[in-house]
Write an enzyme that holds these catalytic residues in place. Structure first.
Site, PDB file in Angstrom:
ATOM      1  N   ASP A   1     -63.576  58.190  46.997  1.00 39.27           N
ATOM      2  CA  ASP A   1     -63.919  59.604  46.900  1.00 39.27           C
ATOM      3  C   ASP A   1     -65.262  59.830  47.589  1.00 39.27           C
ATOM      4  O   ASP A   1     -66.282  59.310  47.155  1.00 39.27           O
ATOM      5  CB  ASP A   1     -63.984  60.009  45.422  1.00 39.27           C
ATOM      6  CG  ASP A   1     -64.047  61.518  45.237  1.00 39.27           C
ATOM      7  OD1 ASP A   1     -64.276  62.231  46.233  1.00 39.27           O
ATOM      8  OD2 ASP A   1     -63.871  61.971  44.089  1.00 39.27           O
TER       9      ASP A   1
ATOM     10  N   HIS B   1     -66.572  62.918  47.918  1.00 37.72           N
ATOM     11  CA  HIS B   1     -67.177  64.094  47.266  1.00 37.72           C
ATOM     12  C   HIS B   1     -67.705  65.113  48.270  1.00 37.72           C
ATOM     13  O   HIS B   1     -68.495  65.989  47.889  1.00 37.72           O
ATOM     14  CB  HIS B   1     -68.319  63.679  46.333  1.00 37.72           C
ATOM     15  CG  HIS B   1     -67.882  62.865  45.157  1.00 37.72           C
ATOM     16  ND1 HIS B   1     -67.393  63.427  43.998  1.00 37.72           N
ATOM     17  CD2 HIS B   1     -67.853  61.526  44.952  1.00 37.72           C
ATOM     18  CE1 HIS B   1     -67.092  62.473  43.139  1.00 37.72           C
ATOM     19  NE2 HIS B   1     -67.339  61.304  43.701  1.00 37.72           N
TER      20      HIS B   1
ATOM     21  N   GLU C   1     -60.764  60.636  49.640  1.00 40.60           N
ATOM     22  CA  GLU C   1     -60.743  61.963  49.032  1.00 40.60           C
ATOM     23  C   GLU C   1     -61.956  62.771  49.481  1.00 40.60           C
ATOM     24  O   GLU C   1     -63.082  62.268  49.468  1.00 40.60           O
ATOM     25  CB  GLU C   1     -60.753  61.812  47.509  1.00 40.60           C
ATOM     26  CG  GLU C   1     -60.716  63.125  46.749  1.00 40.60           C
ATOM     27  CD  GLU C   1     -60.575  62.905  45.258  1.00 40.60           C
ATOM     28  OE1 GLU C   1     -60.953  63.808  44.492  1.00 40.60           O
ATOM     29  OE2 GLU C   1     -60.086  61.825  44.840  1.00 40.60           O
TER      30      GLU C   1
ATOM     31  N   GLU D   1     -58.843  69.545  45.038  1.00 44.18           N
ATOM     32  CA  GLU D   1     -59.267  69.854  43.680  1.00 44.18           C
ATOM     33  C   GLU D   1     -60.081  71.139  43.634  1.00 44.18           C
ATOM     34  O   GLU D   1     -60.235  71.744  42.566  1.00 44.18           O
ATOM     35  CB  GLU D   1     -60.075  68.707  43.088  1.00 44.18           C
ATOM     36  CG  GLU D   1     -61.405  68.459  43.756  1.00 44.18           C
ATOM     37  CD  GLU D   1     -62.069  67.176  43.259  1.00 44.18           C
ATOM     38  OE1 GLU D   1     -63.099  67.280  42.571  1.00 44.18           O
ATOM     39  OE2 GLU D   1     -61.541  66.092  43.549  1.00 44.18           O
TER      40      GLU D   1
ATOM     41  N   ASP E   1     -55.335  70.880  40.888  1.00 46.05           N
ATOM     42  CA  ASP E   1     -55.625  70.653  39.473  1.00 46.05           C
ATOM     43  C   ASP E   1     -54.835  71.670  38.665  1.00 46.05           C
ATOM     44  O   ASP E   1     -54.985  72.876  38.850  1.00 46.05           O
ATOM     45  CB  ASP E   1     -57.125  70.810  39.229  1.00 46.05           C
ATOM     46  CG  ASP E   1     -57.542  70.365  37.843  1.00 46.05           C
ATOM     47  OD1 ASP E   1     -56.930  70.839  36.876  1.00 46.05           O
ATOM     48  OD2 ASP E   1     -58.481  69.564  37.728  1.00 46.05           O
TER      49      ASP E   1
ATOM     50  N   HIS F   1     -55.136  66.335  40.565  1.00 44.03           N
ATOM     51  CA  HIS F   1     -56.476  66.081  40.058  1.00 44.03           C
ATOM     52  C   HIS F   1     -56.473  66.319  38.552  1.00 44.03           C
ATOM     53  O   HIS F   1     -55.920  67.305  38.077  1.00 44.03           O
ATOM     54  CB  HIS F   1     -57.442  67.050  40.744  1.00 44.03           C
ATOM     55  CG  HIS F   1     -58.861  66.958  40.317  1.00 44.03           C
ATOM     56  ND1 HIS F   1     -59.451  67.900  39.508  1.00 44.03           N
ATOM     57  CD2 HIS F   1     -59.827  66.052  40.607  1.00 44.03           C
ATOM     58  CE1 HIS F   1     -60.720  67.583  39.316  1.00 44.03           C
ATOM     59  NE2 HIS F   1     -60.973  66.472  39.977  1.00 44.03           N
TER      60      HIS F   1
END
Length: 379
Positions: free
Chosen positions: A180, A182, A206, A232, A255, A282
């Protein structure tokens, strides 16, 4: 089956549960958790109650349209999280009233279980190896870890070597690894890091860049074959449409507590299937969010992975299961989560425990993350 009341509950550590009850006493539960903004989502329910009390609870799509279109202004994380929790609760209520799981109402079962992946941490390779070994001993075959915690927006190229070392440490334990990013690093850093990681055959990366930069993501998608995952921070089929059409994403991560609930994510998944894009929802949230994800997995062909929402707490605090009377339905076995077969979402909520903790009204906020230079970074 007319809606008599819609209640919301602040549940620690950071969740917002939704309870819908009809005039004849039927009940359904959902989760409208939006990390750090529970009060804002709760406020949306004031308007939703005015519009929906007295409405037929069985008309789930009509209620979704009323909630989304009725206020003129639409979309975004706050409104869509409220709609998500309401939608989950309505599907739970309908499934319970008919005595069948939600997946049965959405076309029937396509799988009996779905592969789960859990989070691991660690700043040094030896810490990562220890965490990975623990997940392996718990039966997991896949983990996700932080790729860029120590990196600045534009950092020294040599700083990327530590990422590779940590990945190798996790893979040495026999696990598939996802990273990830971010959205923390600038495009040239992300491009260099993807090139370094290409030989490691990652499960996916991700948010290599934030989804606010679709043009930059198109550039990254043309460099190498590592699957790119994102989603997400997208909240509707309209948010996902451009990413699917442009071909920049291989795995979407809607999500179910942010992107319109079961109804909307089912549509998002169908759109993705038309583009040969997989779905890995997510879910770092609570038991109702995870149960909704499993209902989606049960009836949706292109769901491939499920984030295990107790990944950061597994075998530690068990907070995911504190409010569930049948925790076995959300407990992974051999790295797999079974599709619940009980009615509705398949989980039984301890209502007395939920009402008790609601009185404290948690005020959870996202921790602030700063880069090495002291500037604010993505969390």
């Amino acid at each position: 089956m007319k809606i008599a009341r819609i209640e919301t509950f602040y549940v620690p550590p950071r969740w917002l549960f939704v309870r819908v009850e009809t005039q004849d006493g039927a009940v359904g539960w959902g989760e409208a958790s939006l990390e750090g903004y529970a009060e804002a989502v709760d406020g949306v329910f004031e308007a939703l109650r005015d519009r929906l009390v007295g409405h037929d609870a069985r008309r789930i799509e009509d209620i979704w349209q009323l909630a989304y279109r009725g206020g003129f202004y639409r979309g975004g994380p706050v409104l869509m999280s409220a709609i998500s929790g309401l939608d989950q609760a309505l599907w739970d209520l309908k499934g319970r009233s008919l005595g069948v799981p939600v997946w049965e109402l959405l076309g029937g079962q396509v799988r009996q279980h779905v592969q789960a992946y859990a989070w691991i941490g660690g700043d040094r390779p030896d810490q990562v190896a220890e965490a990975a070994a623990q997940r392996r001993s718990q039966g997991f075959g896949a983990v996700k870890m932080n790729a860029t915690a120590e990196l600045g927006w534009l950092d020294r190229p040599a700083a990327l070597d530590g990422v590779v070392e940590r990945v190798l440490a996790a893979q040495a334990q026999g696990l598939d690894v996802a990273l990830d990013f971010h959205g923390r690093v600038h495009r040239p850093m992300a491009r260099q890091l993807l090139r370094l990681l290409e030989p490691l055959r990652l499960l996916f990366v991700e948010e290599p860049l934030l989804s606010e930069h679709p043009e930059a993501l198109r550039d990254l998608a043309g460099h190498g074959g590592t699957p790119i995952a994102l989603g997400e921070r997208l909240y509707s089929r309209w948010d996902f449409k451009g990413f699917l059409a442009s071909g920049v994403v291989d795995i979407i991560q809607p999500d179910l507590s942010h992107a319109g609930g079961i109804s909307e994510v089912r549509k998002i998944a169908a759109m993705a299937e038309a583009y040969d894009v997989a779905v890995a929802p997510h879910c770092p949230l609570g038991p109702l969010a995870l149960a909704a994800c499993l209902q989606l997995a049960g009836c949706t062909p292109n769901v491939v992975l499920q984030e295990l929402s107790l990944g950061m707490h597994y075998n530690q605090t068990h907070d995911l299961l504190n409010f569930v009377l049948n925790p076995e339905v959300l407990t992974p076995q051999g790295g797999l989560l079974s599709i619940p077969s009980g009615p509705g979402l398949g989980v039984e909520i301890d209502e007395a425990a939920v009402r008790a903790v609601h009185q404290e009204r948690h005020r959870w906020r996202n921790p602030l993350w700063r880069g090495p230079d002291g500037s604010v970074s993505e969390w």
